[in-house]
Design an enzyme around this catalytic site. Structure first.
Site, short mmCIF file in Angstrom:
data_model
loop_
_atom_site.label_atom_id
_atom_site.label_comp_id
_atom_site.label_asym_id
_atom_site.label_seq_id
_atom_site.Cartn_x
_atom_site.Cartn_y
_atom_site.Cartn_z
N GLY A 155 7.40 -7.87 39.38
CA GLY A 155 5.96 -8.06 39.61
C GLY A 155 5.63 -9.55 39.59
N ASP A 176 -0.85 -10.65 39.22
CA ASP A 176 -1.87 -11.39 38.49
C ASP A 176 -1.35 -11.98 37.17
OD1 ASP A 176 -4.69 -11.95 38.48
OD2 ASP A 176 -4.74 -10.68 36.69
N LEU A 177 -0.65 -11.17 36.41
CA LEU A 177 -0.19 -11.63 35.09
C LEU A 177 0.81 -12.77 35.24
CD1 LEU A 177 -0.13 -11.07 31.96
CD2 LEU A 177 1.94 -9.78 32.42
N ASP A 237 2.04 -7.45 22.49
CA ASP A 237 0.61 -7.38 22.25
C ASP A 237 0.20 -8.84 22.19
OD1 ASP A 237 -1.88 -7.57 20.95
OD2 ASP A 237 -1.65 -5.53 20.22
N HIS A 238 -0.42 -9.35 23.24
CA HIS A 238 -0.56 -10.81 23.31
C HIS A 238 -1.40 -11.39 22.17
CE1 HIS A 238 -4.43 -10.16 25.41
NE2 HIS A 238 -4.71 -11.40 25.09
N ASP A 290 -7.42 0.25 25.74
CA ASP A 290 -7.18 -1.11 26.25
C ASP A 290 -7.13 -2.15 25.12
OD1 ASP A 290 -6.93 -3.01 28.40
OD2 ASP A 290 -9.00 -3.62 28.01
N HIS A 306 -4.76 -4.48 20.11
CA HIS A 306 -5.20 -5.74 19.51
C HIS A 306 -5.97 -5.54 18.20
CE1 HIS A 306 -4.00 -6.99 23.39
NE2 HIS A 306 -5.16 -7.00 24.00
C1 BG6 Z 1 -6.27 -7.45 27.43
C2 BG6 Z 1 -7.18 -6.37 27.93
O1 BG6 Z 1 -5.20 -6.90 26.71
O2 BG6 Z 1 -7.00 -8.31 26.58
C3 BG6 Z 1 -8.38 -6.97 28.65
O3 BG6 Z 1 -6.45 -5.54 28.83
C4 BG6 Z 1 -9.08 -7.97 27.78
O4 BG6 Z 1 -9.29 -5.94 29.04
C5 BG6 Z 1 -8.08 -8.96 27.22
O5 BG6 Z 1 -10.05 -8.64 28.56
C6 BG6 Z 1 -8.73 -9.86 26.19
O6 BG6 Z 1 -7.81 -10.86 25.85
P1 BG6 Z 1 -8.29 -12.27 25.37
O7 BG6 Z 1 -7.03 -12.99 25.04
O8 BG6 Z 1 -9.07 -12.87 26.50
O9 BG6 Z 1 -9.16 -12.01 24.18
#
Ligand code: BG6
Length: 527
Positions: free
Chosen positions: A31, A35-36, A203-204, A261, A266
């Protein structure tokens, strides 16, 4: 901070803060033109390289369905890096761009993986990389299983070969499944071909500096742990508020919603970091064991149909959902969720979730944790606010308790990352003159730069083989188990989410959740 160079906090930190450079690595990104990859992965890798942390022996092979030559992919990468690097535009040097390559292929075609093997062997040889392979799934989740099955069948994972498999890693983006059943099924496919030690589930939020700081703050200071629990803390509020709407992601988001989501991953990860017991060491499994132990102690939601119909849930089902309607953000009108392109006209997908959680253990018994996340709210604000108990009695005569609000410790994750503490102090003047002050530490003021993108940390850690900031499957399982009764109740009940106007802060059902305990949500952006 007049002179950042001489601030005592920064002086002499170079040694402690020195980052370990990556080993020689070949990354395959599935991919790669998506976008990512354009917004996060390529810019983060370029920044890692700019910081001098990327090994000379490196290459990236982008894989996707769109037709690109290596040269075209390098041009795409150069402009993605220029446009998306946090601290101002970054021109990727030719020496970096020359290590990027592209392979076109269908993900369900075995010949793609045969060609991938040949190409990777050539590139490893060319760049002197002695098999350290990282495979990054930056594709829609629907494709995860297909790609993993093919990678496994083509022998890329080296499962069962202890010497080689350690140097092969799989990075999987969230969402990991859309419920307990699909997450388990995906994990079974992964486990068929990869060892758990090879899997890096992202999980970013865990890569954000300020989220990592929760652990440092709690466990590198002696003064907080003794007061960290039910004897001194009144409540904890965790907020992820966004001004953004569904943007161009309706096809994903409309099938997902805020609970899947953001809440399942998160928010619950932040909850775990704030509330877990101290691990014995900063070892990946020890940290993850403690987080999972905490998540297992969250009291289950039990939601009957009455809870959902009235929007006024009982004590056992303290979770409500909302969906944005038309409203105004930043002075201009914005459409409601159902009017967004790609969203089903009668969609019942929630864009706001608010919940009251209890943790059944000694430390937290009866301390409410209020969690909320929503899109199209009045302000962007991600924070964890720990409110301490009121003082038991005012000894200052005319100054009553109501004039001495409780201490609040705030971890501000974004924007304006930092930590602040609210407390009372004497105001100069008459003998009893008390005011509420705020002591603030701001990352930007101290370091004078934007925080590094979370993906830099996560990519570095994966290349270095450190899983601490990645979720283990039992950690994902426990969160789905907790949320399944809610997902099922929401799906089966005829009433949908309550509507809130875009640009607002909350809605009555969410407020009622906190007001029922005699408390209130903090205002978004409140200091
Ligand atoms: C993503 C979600 O994991 O985190 C998005 O899929 C959300 O919907 C985003 O906008 C928020 O991330 P951050 O780093 O901008 O707080």
């Amino acid at each position: 901070m007049a002179n950042r160079e001489v601030h005592p906090f920064l002086a002499g930190m170079e040694m402690i803060c020195a980052e370990t450079p990556t080993p020689p690595t070949a990354i395959t990104v599935f991919g790669a033109s998506g976008d990512l990859a354009r917004r996060k992965l390529l810019p983060s890798l370029a920044q890692i390289q700019q910081r001098g942390l990327l090994h000379e022996q490196f290459c990236l092979l982008g894989c996707g369905r769109t037709e690109y030559s290596d040269e075209q992919f390098r041009e795409l990468a150069a402009s993605a890096i220029r446009e998306n690097s946090g601290n101002g535009p970054l021109e990727a040097p030719p020496a970096f761009l020359e290590k990027l390559y592209y392979l076109r292929g269908e993900y369900d075609d075995p010949s793609t993986y045969e060609r991938l093997k040949t190409r990777l062997t050539e590139l490893r040889k060319k760049h002197g990389i002695d098999r350290c392979d990282l495979f990054y799934l930056s594709v829609p989740p629907l494709l995860y299983e297909t790609i993993i099955e093919h990678l496994g069948a083509a022998g890329f994972s080296w499962k069962g070969d202890p010497e080689c498999h350690r140097r092969v890693r799989l990075m999987v983006e969230k969402p990991f499944g859309r419920d307990l059943r699909s997450a388990t099924q995906l994990n079974n496919v992964i486990a068929k071909w990869f060892e758990e030690s090879q899997v890096y589930r992202i999980d970013h939020y865990l890569g954000k500096e300020t989220v990592q700081n929760i652990m440092i703050f709690r466990f590198a200071n002696a003064i907080f742990e003794p007061i960290w629990g039910r004897n001194h803390i009144d409540n904890v509020q965790i907020t992820i508020a966004e001004t953004l709407g569904v943007e161009h992601r309706a096809s994903y988001y409309d099938q997902s919603g805020a609970l899947r989501d953001i809440f399942q991953n998160h928010m619950l990860q932040m909850l775990a970091l704030v509330a877990m017991e101290p691990p014995n060491s900063f070892d990946a499994d020890q940290v993850r064991d403690e987080k999972i132990k905490l998540l297992r102690a969250v009291r289950p939601f039990v939601c009957g149909s009455g809870d959902l119909a009235t929007g006024n849930p009982s004590a056992k089902c303290r979770i409500v959902r909302g969906q944005y309607g038309p409203g105004r953000i930043g002075g201009g009108p914005v459409p409601g969720y159902r009017q967004e392109g790609g969203v089903a006209p009668g969609s019942r997908t929630e864009t706001f979730v608010a919940a009251r959680l209890l943790i059944d253990n000694w430390r937290w018994k009866d301390v409410p944790f209020y969690l909320r996340t929503g899109k199209r709210l009045a302000r962007k604000d991600t924070e964890i606010a720990v409110t301490f108990k009121e003082i038991p009695h005012s000894l200052f005569g005319s100054v009553g308790l109501e004039q001495m609000p409780p201490n609040v410790l705030i971890f501000r994750i974004q924007p304006e990352e930092g930590i602040s503490l609210r407390f009372q102090a004497k105001h100069p003047g008459s003998k009893i003159c008390i005011g509420t002050l705020k002591m603030t530490f701001s990352y930007k003021d101290l370091f004078g730069m934007e925080m590094p993108e979370a993906y830099q940390r996560l990519l570095l850690d994966c290349m270095l083989g450190d899983q601490t900031l990645f979720t283990r499957f039992d950690g994902i399982e426990v969160t789905w188990r907790l949320l399944m009764p809610v997902l099922e109740a929401w799906q089966n009940h005829p009433s949908g989410p309550a509507e809130y106007a875009a640009g607002s802060e909350s809605f009555p059902q969410a407020d009622a959740l906190v007001e029922a305990d005699g408390r209130q949500w903090r205002r978004l952006g409140e200091t």
